[in-house]
Design an enzyme around this catalytic site. Structure first.
Site, PDB file in Angstrom:
ATOM      1  N   SER A  60       6.406 -29.491 -19.896  1.00 62.42           N
ATOM      2  CA  SER A  60       7.329 -28.628 -20.630  1.00 62.42           C
ATOM      3  C   SER A  60       7.233 -27.185 -20.113  1.00 62.42           C
ATOM      4  O   SER A  60       7.332 -26.957 -18.915  1.00 62.42           O
ATOM      5  CB  SER A  60       7.032 -28.728 -22.129  1.00 62.42           C
ATOM      6  N   ASP A 202      11.598 -33.661 -21.934  1.00 61.92           N
ATOM      7  CA  ASP A 202      10.307 -33.011 -22.158  1.00 61.92           C
ATOM      8  C   ASP A 202       9.137 -34.002 -22.084  1.00 61.92           C
ATOM      9  O   ASP A 202       9.049 -34.942 -22.873  1.00 61.92           O
ATOM     10  CB  ASP A 202      10.317 -32.342 -23.532  1.00 61.92           C
TER      11      ASP A 202
END
Length: 311
Positions: A60, A202
Protein backbone atom coordinates in the site's frame (compact mmCIF):
# COMPACT_ATOMS: atom_id res chain seq x y z
CA UNK A 1 9.90 4.32 23.89
CA UNK A 2 11.89 7.50 23.34
CA UNK A 3 12.70 8.29 19.74
CA UNK A 4 16.40 8.36 20.61
CA UNK A 5 16.19 4.63 21.25
CA UNK A 6 15.50 4.12 17.56
CA UNK A 7 18.99 5.44 16.83
CA UNK A 8 20.44 3.23 19.56
CA UNK A 9 18.80 0.11 18.14
CA UNK A 10 19.91 0.96 14.62
CA UNK A 11 23.47 1.59 15.78
CA UNK A 12 23.44 -1.80 17.51
CA UNK A 13 22.26 -3.29 14.26
CA UNK A 14 25.10 -1.51 12.44
CA UNK A 15 27.59 -3.10 14.85
CA UNK A 16 26.08 -6.53 14.18
CA UNK A 17 26.41 -5.95 10.44
CA UNK A 18 30.04 -5.00 10.88
CA UNK A 19 30.88 -8.29 12.55
CA UNK A 20 31.76 -11.07 10.12
CA UNK A 21 30.38 -11.47 6.63
CA UNK A 22 28.16 -8.69 5.30
CA UNK A 23 24.50 -9.57 5.75
CA UNK A 24 21.65 -8.39 3.56
CA UNK A 25 19.27 -5.94 5.20
CA UNK A 26 15.68 -5.49 4.06
CA UNK A 27 13.34 -2.64 4.92
CA UNK A 28 9.68 -3.66 5.06
CA UNK A 29 7.11 -0.86 4.97
CA UNK A 30 3.53 -1.73 5.86
CA UNK A 31 0.29 -0.19 4.74
CA UNK A 32 -1.56 2.59 6.52
CA UNK A 33 -2.94 5.21 4.15
CA UNK A 34 -2.08 8.78 5.11
CA UNK A 35 -0.11 7.46 8.06
CA UNK A 36 2.56 6.43 5.57
CA UNK A 37 4.18 9.80 6.14
CA UNK A 38 5.37 8.43 9.48
CA UNK A 39 7.55 5.98 7.57
CA UNK A 40 9.46 8.93 6.19
CA UNK A 41 10.30 9.89 9.77
CA UNK A 42 11.66 6.40 10.41
CA UNK A 43 13.75 6.63 7.24
CA UNK A 44 15.38 9.76 8.64
CA UNK A 45 16.63 7.76 11.62
CA UNK A 46 17.86 4.97 9.37
CA UNK A 47 19.81 7.46 7.27
CA UNK A 48 21.35 9.01 10.39
CA UNK A 49 22.40 5.60 11.70
CA UNK A 50 24.19 4.62 8.49
CA UNK A 51 22.54 1.18 8.36
CA UNK A 52 22.72 0.04 4.70
CA UNK A 53 19.45 -1.03 3.08
CA UNK A 54 19.85 -3.69 0.39
CA UNK A 55 16.19 -4.22 -0.51
CA UNK A 56 12.77 -2.73 0.16
CA UNK A 57 9.37 -4.40 0.27
CA UNK A 58 6.20 -2.35 0.60
CA UNK A 59 2.47 -2.77 0.87
CA UNK A 60 0.00 0.00 0.00
CA UNK A 61 1.46 3.41 0.95
CA UNK A 62 4.58 1.52 2.02
CA UNK A 63 5.11 0.49 -1.60
CA UNK A 64 5.06 4.16 -2.61
CA UNK A 65 7.48 5.27 0.10
CA UNK A 66 9.70 2.27 -0.60
CA UNK A 67 9.65 2.75 -4.37
CA UNK A 68 10.64 6.40 -4.11
CA UNK A 69 13.37 5.52 -1.61
CA UNK A 70 14.78 2.90 -4.00
CA UNK A 71 14.63 5.47 -6.79
CA UNK A 72 17.02 7.67 -4.84
CA UNK A 73 14.83 10.05 -2.86
CA UNK A 74 16.10 10.92 0.58
CA UNK A 75 13.78 11.03 3.58
CA UNK A 76 13.98 14.81 3.54
CA UNK A 77 12.96 14.98 -0.10
CA UNK A 78 10.03 12.64 0.49
CA UNK A 79 8.99 14.74 3.47
CA UNK A 80 8.58 17.70 1.12
CA UNK A 81 6.68 15.57 -1.42
CA UNK A 82 4.21 14.36 1.19
CA UNK A 83 3.60 17.92 2.35
CA UNK A 84 2.89 19.26 -1.13
CA UNK A 85 -0.62 20.24 -2.13
CA UNK A 86 -0.14 18.42 -5.43
CA UNK A 87 0.26 15.14 -3.54
CA UNK A 88 -2.95 15.73 -1.58
CA UNK A 89 -4.90 16.68 -4.73
CA UNK A 90 -3.74 13.53 -6.53
CA UNK A 91 -5.12 11.27 -3.84
CA UNK A 92 -8.51 12.98 -3.87
CA UNK A 93 -8.89 13.39 -7.65
CA UNK A 94 -8.27 17.10 -7.18
CA UNK A 95 -11.02 17.55 -4.60
CA UNK A 96 -10.20 20.40 -2.21
CA UNK A 97 -12.43 21.16 0.77
CA UNK A 98 -11.51 24.87 0.59
CA UNK A 99 -12.44 25.10 -3.08
CA UNK A 100 -15.61 23.11 -2.44
CA UNK A 101 -16.78 25.44 0.34
CA UNK A 102 -16.07 28.46 -1.83
CA UNK A 103 -18.00 26.90 -4.70
CA UNK A 104 -20.88 26.01 -2.35
CA UNK A 105 -21.33 29.70 -1.53
CA UNK A 106 -21.35 30.80 -5.17
CA UNK A 107 -23.20 27.83 -6.65
CA UNK A 108 -24.80 25.41 -4.16
CA UNK A 109 -26.22 23.23 -6.96
CA UNK A 110 -22.84 22.80 -8.59
CA UNK A 111 -21.27 21.86 -5.27
CA UNK A 112 -24.06 19.37 -4.58
CA UNK A 113 -23.59 17.78 -8.01
CA UNK A 114 -19.89 17.35 -7.27
CA UNK A 115 -20.61 15.57 -4.00
CA UNK A 116 -23.18 13.32 -5.67
CA UNK A 117 -20.60 12.47 -8.32
CA UNK A 118 -17.99 11.58 -5.72
CA UNK A 119 -20.46 9.38 -3.87
CA UNK A 120 -21.87 7.67 -6.94
CA UNK A 121 -22.40 4.19 -5.50
CA UNK A 122 -23.36 2.67 -8.86
CA UNK A 123 -20.15 3.88 -10.49
CA UNK A 124 -18.12 2.82 -7.47
CA UNK A 125 -19.45 -0.75 -7.57
CA UNK A 126 -19.09 -1.01 -11.33
CA UNK A 127 -15.48 0.17 -11.29
CA UNK A 128 -14.59 -1.23 -7.84
CA UNK A 129 -13.62 2.24 -6.63
CA UNK A 130 -14.25 5.99 -6.76
CA UNK A 131 -10.82 7.50 -7.45
CA UNK A 132 -9.48 6.74 -10.92
CA UNK A 133 -5.85 7.16 -9.93
CA UNK A 134 -4.52 7.83 -13.43
CA UNK A 135 -2.88 11.08 -12.40
CA UNK A 136 -1.13 9.32 -9.52
CA UNK A 137 0.72 7.07 -11.97
CA UNK A 138 1.83 10.08 -13.99
CA UNK A 139 3.01 11.88 -10.86
CA UNK A 140 4.99 8.88 -9.63
CA UNK A 141 6.45 8.33 -13.11
CA UNK A 142 7.66 11.90 -13.21
CA UNK A 143 9.24 11.62 -9.77
CA UNK A 144 11.10 8.46 -10.74
CA UNK A 145 12.25 9.91 -14.06
CA UNK A 146 13.66 12.93 -12.23
CA UNK A 147 15.97 10.53 -10.40
CA UNK A 148 17.19 8.89 -13.58
CA UNK A 149 14.59 6.19 -14.06
CA UNK A 150 13.21 3.23 -12.16
CA UNK A 151 15.62 1.30 -9.93
CA UNK A 152 16.29 -2.39 -10.39
CA UNK A 153 13.53 -4.79 -9.43
CA UNK A 154 16.28 -6.80 -7.71
CA UNK A 155 15.98 -4.41 -4.77
CA UNK A 156 12.24 -3.69 -4.70
CA UNK A 157 8.93 -5.51 -4.35
CA UNK A 158 5.34 -4.24 -4.10
CA UNK A 159 2.59 -6.40 -2.65
CA UNK A 160 -0.93 -6.36 -4.10
CA UNK A 161 -3.99 -8.62 -4.10
CA UNK A 162 -5.96 -10.02 -7.02
CA UNK A 163 -9.59 -9.20 -6.18
CA UNK A 164 -10.88 -11.88 -8.53
CA UNK A 165 -9.23 -14.83 -6.80
CA UNK A 166 -8.34 -13.10 -3.50
CA UNK A 167 -4.73 -14.19 -3.97
CA UNK A 168 -1.64 -12.30 -2.87
CA UNK A 169 0.44 -10.98 -5.78
CA UNK A 170 4.07 -9.92 -5.35
CA UNK A 171 4.92 -7.44 -8.11
CA UNK A 172 8.52 -7.83 -9.27
CA UNK A 173 8.59 -6.62 -12.88
CA UNK A 174 6.98 -4.14 -15.27
CA UNK A 175 6.10 -0.51 -14.58
CA UNK A 176 7.18 0.46 -11.08
CA UNK A 177 4.77 3.44 -10.83
CA UNK A 178 1.91 1.14 -11.87
CA UNK A 179 3.01 -1.41 -9.27
CA UNK A 180 2.86 1.27 -6.57
CA UNK A 181 -0.54 2.35 -7.85
CA UNK A 182 -1.85 -1.22 -7.72
CA UNK A 183 -0.48 -1.88 -4.26
CA UNK A 184 -2.16 1.21 -2.78
CA UNK A 185 -5.58 0.76 -4.44
CA UNK A 186 -7.82 0.54 -1.37
CA UNK A 187 -10.91 -1.43 -2.45
CA UNK A 188 -13.97 0.75 -3.21
CA UNK A 189 -11.81 3.87 -2.87
CA UNK A 190 -9.22 3.54 -5.66
CA UNK A 191 -10.06 1.62 -8.79
CA UNK A 192 -7.97 -1.55 -9.10
CA UNK A 193 -5.31 -1.99 -11.77
CA UNK A 194 -6.14 -4.47 -14.53
CA UNK A 195 -3.11 -6.57 -15.37
CA UNK A 196 -2.73 -10.03 -16.92
CA UNK A 197 -6.38 -10.83 -16.29
CA UNK A 198 -6.16 -9.78 -12.65
CA UNK A 199 -7.74 -6.91 -10.72
CA UNK A 200 -4.90 -5.70 -8.53
CA UNK A 201 -5.68 -3.76 -5.37
CA UNK A 202 -4.27 -2.90 -1.95
CA UNK A 203 -1.93 -5.65 -0.74
CA UNK A 204 -2.89 -4.93 2.85
CA UNK A 205 -6.00 -7.02 2.31
CA UNK A 206 -3.82 -10.13 2.62
CA UNK A 207 -0.32 -9.03 3.66
CA UNK A 208 0.01 -5.68 5.37
CA UNK A 209 3.54 -6.25 6.71
CA UNK A 210 5.32 -8.43 4.12
CA UNK A 211 8.32 -9.62 6.11
CA UNK A 212 7.95 -13.04 4.48
CA UNK A 213 8.42 -11.48 1.04
CA UNK A 214 11.69 -9.92 2.19
CA UNK A 215 12.87 -13.28 3.51
CA UNK A 216 12.08 -14.86 0.15
CA UNK A 217 14.26 -12.22 -1.48
CA UNK A 218 17.18 -13.42 0.61
CA UNK A 219 17.14 -10.90 3.46
CA UNK A 220 19.20 -11.89 6.51
CA UNK A 221 17.99 -9.02 8.68
CA UNK A 222 14.59 -7.34 8.36
CA UNK A 223 13.64 -3.90 9.68
CA UNK A 224 9.83 -3.69 9.66
CA UNK A 225 7.87 -0.46 10.02
CA UNK A 226 4.29 -1.25 11.01
CA UNK A 227 1.70 1.54 10.92
CA UNK A 228 -1.07 -0.58 12.47
CA UNK A 229 -2.51 1.24 15.49
CA UNK A 230 -5.34 -1.03 16.64
CA UNK A 231 -3.82 -4.48 16.53
CA UNK A 232 -6.07 -7.36 15.43
CA UNK A 233 -6.83 -10.04 17.98
CA UNK A 234 -4.58 -13.08 18.03
CA UNK A 235 -5.47 -15.34 15.15
CA UNK A 236 -7.91 -18.10 16.00
CA UNK A 237 -8.65 -20.61 13.22
CA UNK A 238 -12.31 -21.03 12.41
CA UNK A 239 -13.85 -24.21 13.74
CA UNK A 240 -17.17 -25.95 14.02
CA UNK A 241 -19.33 -25.38 10.97
CA UNK A 242 -16.42 -23.82 9.09
CA UNK A 243 -14.64 -27.19 9.13
CA UNK A 244 -17.40 -28.94 7.20
CA UNK A 245 -16.36 -30.00 3.70
CA UNK A 246 -19.41 -28.49 2.03
CA UNK A 247 -18.79 -25.14 3.74
CA UNK A 248 -15.14 -25.16 2.63
CA UNK A 249 -16.18 -25.88 -0.97
CA UNK A 250 -18.71 -23.05 -0.86
CA UNK A 251 -16.15 -20.58 0.48
CA UNK A 252 -13.68 -21.61 -2.22
CA UNK A 253 -16.21 -20.27 -4.74
CA UNK A 254 -16.73 -17.07 -2.77
CA UNK A 255 -13.22 -15.68 -2.13
CA UNK A 256 -14.47 -12.49 -0.46
CA UNK A 257 -16.76 -14.42 1.90
CA UNK A 258 -13.87 -16.70 2.78
CA UNK A 259 -11.71 -13.66 3.57
CA UNK A 260 -14.37 -12.03 5.76
CA UNK A 261 -14.99 -15.20 7.76
CA UNK A 262 -11.45 -16.59 8.10
CA UNK A 263 -9.34 -13.39 7.86
CA UNK A 264 -6.15 -15.12 6.64
CA UNK A 265 -4.39 -11.77 6.73
CA UNK A 266 -4.40 -11.79 10.53
CA UNK A 267 -2.49 -15.04 10.80
CA UNK A 268 0.14 -13.82 8.33
CA UNK A 269 0.38 -10.43 10.03
CA UNK A 270 1.02 -12.00 13.43
CA UNK A 271 3.71 -14.27 12.02
CA UNK A 272 5.42 -11.44 10.15
CA UNK A 273 5.56 -9.28 13.27
CA UNK A 274 7.35 -12.12 15.08
CA UNK A 275 9.72 -12.73 12.16
CA UNK A 276 11.00 -9.15 11.99
CA UNK A 277 14.45 -8.60 13.49
CA UNK A 278 13.80 -4.94 14.26
CA UNK A 279 10.11 -4.10 14.61
CA UNK A 280 9.11 -0.42 14.69
CA UNK A 281 5.52 0.53 15.44
CA UNK A 282 5.15 4.34 15.60
CA UNK A 283 2.30 5.54 17.77
CA UNK A 284 0.56 8.28 15.83
CA UNK A 285 -1.27 10.67 18.08
CA UNK A 286 -2.00 13.68 15.98
CA UNK A 287 -2.15 14.96 12.44
CA UNK A 288 -0.19 18.11 11.87
CA UNK A 289 -0.22 20.68 9.09
CA UNK A 290 0.71 19.23 5.72
CA UNK A 291 -0.82 15.85 6.40
CA UNK A 292 2.11 14.33 8.31
CA UNK A 293 1.84 12.52 11.60
CA UNK A 294 3.67 13.52 14.75
CA UNK A 295 4.87 10.93 17.19
CA UNK A 296 5.03 12.02 20.84
CA UNK A 297 8.38 12.78 22.35
CA UNK A 298 8.11 10.25 25.16
CA UNK A 299 6.39 6.98 24.32
CA UNK A 300 5.85 7.10 20.61
CA UNK A 301 7.54 3.89 19.52
CA UNK A 302 7.54 0.19 20.14
CA UNK A 303 10.23 -2.19 18.96
CA UNK A 304 10.87 -5.88 18.62
CA UNK A 305 14.44 -7.18 18.62
CA UNK A 306 13.81 -10.89 18.90
CA UNK A 307 16.70 -11.92 16.62
CA UNK A 308 18.96 -8.89 16.31
CA UNK A 309 21.27 -10.08 19.08
CA UNK A 310 21.50 -13.56 17.56
CA UNK A 311 22.33 -12.30 14.07
Amino acid sequence: MRQTRIITLLLCLLLVLGAGARKKVALVLGGGGAKGAAQVGVLKYIEKSGVPIDMVVGTSIGSVVGGLYCAGYSAEEMDRIFRSQEWIDLFTDGFSIDNFLSEAVDSPKSALDKIVGLLDLKSMLKNYGIVKGDSIVGFLSRLIEEKGGAPSWDTYRAVAVDLKAMDEVVLRSGSMPMAMRASMAIPLVFRPVQQDGMLLADGGVLNNLPVDVARNMGADIVIAVDLTQNKPDDYQPAGGLMEKDYVKKLLERLPWANWVINRPDREKYGQNVKDADLYINPKLYQLRQGGLYDSPGREGWQEGTQKTQEN
